[in-house]
Design an enzyme around this catalytic site. Structure first.
Site, PDB file in Angstrom:
ATOM      1  N   GLU A 229       0.843  -1.196   0.000  1.00 42.58           N
ATOM      2  CA  GLU A 229       0.000   0.000   0.000  1.00 42.58           C
ATOM      3  C   GLU A 229       0.870   1.235   0.000  1.00 42.58           C
ATOM      4  O   GLU A 229       2.093   1.159   0.179  1.00 42.58           O
ATOM      5  CB  GLU A 229      -0.953  -0.022   1.203  1.00 42.58           C
ATOM      6  CG  GLU A 229      -2.013  -1.110   1.095  1.00 42.58           C
ATOM      7  CD  GLU A 229      -3.016  -1.056   2.230  1.00 42.58           C
ATOM      8  OE1 GLU A 229      -2.685  -0.509   3.306  1.00 42.58           O
ATOM      9  OE2 GLU A 229      -4.132  -1.560   2.049  1.00 42.58           O
TER      10      GLU A 229
ATOM     11  N   HIS B 279      -2.494   3.093   7.317  1.00 41.63           N
ATOM     12  CA  HIS B 279      -2.685   1.653   7.178  1.00 41.63           C
ATOM     13  C   HIS B 279      -1.414   0.888   7.480  1.00 41.63           C
ATOM     14  O   HIS B 279      -0.324   1.253   7.072  1.00 41.63           O
ATOM     15  CB  HIS B 279      -3.143   1.333   5.756  1.00 41.63           C
ATOM     16  CG  HIS B 279      -4.418   0.565   5.700  1.00 41.63           C
ATOM     17  ND1 HIS B 279      -4.839  -0.089   4.579  1.00 41.63           N
ATOM     18  CD2 HIS B 279      -5.357   0.329   6.625  1.00 41.63           C
ATOM     19  CE1 HIS B 279      -5.989  -0.673   4.794  1.00 41.63           C
ATOM     20  NE2 HIS B 279      -6.317  -0.440   6.038  1.00 41.63           N
TER      21      HIS B 279
END
Length: 300
Positions: free
Chosen positions: A208, A246
């Protein structure tokens, strides 16, 4: 990591509604759910699963247990995990979201001292297609094969698995590491696990946009991993200068700070993989063709 149909699995917090659904889903996939743990409710049977008040009681009854799946309120997870470790369990999958960071720090110290593998929290767990599910992966997206998947995302893991399945590229094992700020296991640990796994011929790594764990993984792959790897980094079109929070972004960035000049930008991650000749997909639908190309090169 040796999950099979014979692996003994327990569910801690089994009598909660969501826990029951997960336990029954795992059983329907062939997972050997031997017991559920629910303090104060031992002695009953819950949807065909024997319930014990303590993990040690379950161990005394069914023998050595391989894995615990924890689906409990966030502030109860630490005690549940420590109880499982004290009873000799070596693999713990934490489905619960929002476990307090200091609780995770305490848990990871204990896990390191006892050589316990922690997956999660806030994860979909692990699936070996047509063999065993410890978590919440939708099994209809998976089919057995030689491709291992390691992902920082949950739902994106299923999407990539489905792209592979549609292209007749089955999966050996798929793991989502978890999406909370502090998670139990890393890309590096799972890269090593899959590199040693006889069923896995190629690894797909799904990263990510935030943090530096992907850059670290790229360096580790080039130095340590023998099997081919294909990467995909989600968030190419994410807004710039926005905190996505995240999967270890703060901690991984701090750990990597001295070695990498990375602020989590997508270009930095892609460049890290390309620098060590790891192909990077632009979108999930590109992954199957990159996988086929890498497998062909492997056998030339």
């Amino acid at each position: 990591m040796n999950l099979t149909r014979d692996s003994k699995v327990i569910v801690q917090g089994v009598t909660e509604k969501i826990s029951t659904q997960i336990a029954l889903m795992m059983k329907s996939c062939g997972t050997n759910v031997v017991a559920g743990i629910s303090p104060g409710e031992g002695g009953k049977e819950w949807h065909g699963i024997p319930v014990f008040s303590l993990v040690e009681q379950a161990v005394a009854k069914v023998g050595i247990i391989d894995t615990s799946v924890i689906v409990m309120p966030a502030y109860q997870v630490l005690d549940a995990a420590l109880e499982a470790i004290a009873s000799g369990l070596k693999q713990i999958v934490i489905i619960t979201e929002g476990v307090p960071p200091l609780d995770m720090v305490k848990l990871l110290r204990k896990a390191e001292a006892t050589e316990t593998l922690i997956v999660g929290p806030n994860c979909a767990g692990i699936i070996v297609p047509d063999q065993v599910l410890v978590g919440t992966h939708p099994t209809q997206f998976y089919t057995p094969g030689p491709i291992g998947i390691i992902s920082r995302s949950n739902t994106l893991t299923y999407e990539v698995a489905w792209e592979l399945t549609k292209s007749r590229l089955g999966q050996s094992i798929s793991v989502s590491l978890g999406c909370d700020p502090i998670v139990g296991s890393s890309f590096l640990q799972w890269l090593q696990i899959l590199d040693e796994d006889e069923r896995t011929e190629l690894i797909v790594l799904i990263g990510e946009v935030e943090g530096a764990s992907e850059e670290i993984a790229a360096s580790y792959i080039s130095e340590t991993i023998d099997k081919p790897v294909v990467a995909y980094i989600s968030g190419t079109y994410a807004p710039i200068n926005q905190n996505h929070s995240h999967a270890n972004s703060l901690i991984s960035a701090r750990v990597a700070g001295e070695k990498y000049d990375s602020n989590g930008e997508i270009e930095s991650k892609i460049a890290a993989f390309e620098a060590v000749k790891i192909p990077v997909a632009k979108r999930p639908s590109d992954i199957p063709s990159l996988v086929r190309n890498s497998l062909q090169k492997k056998y030339i």
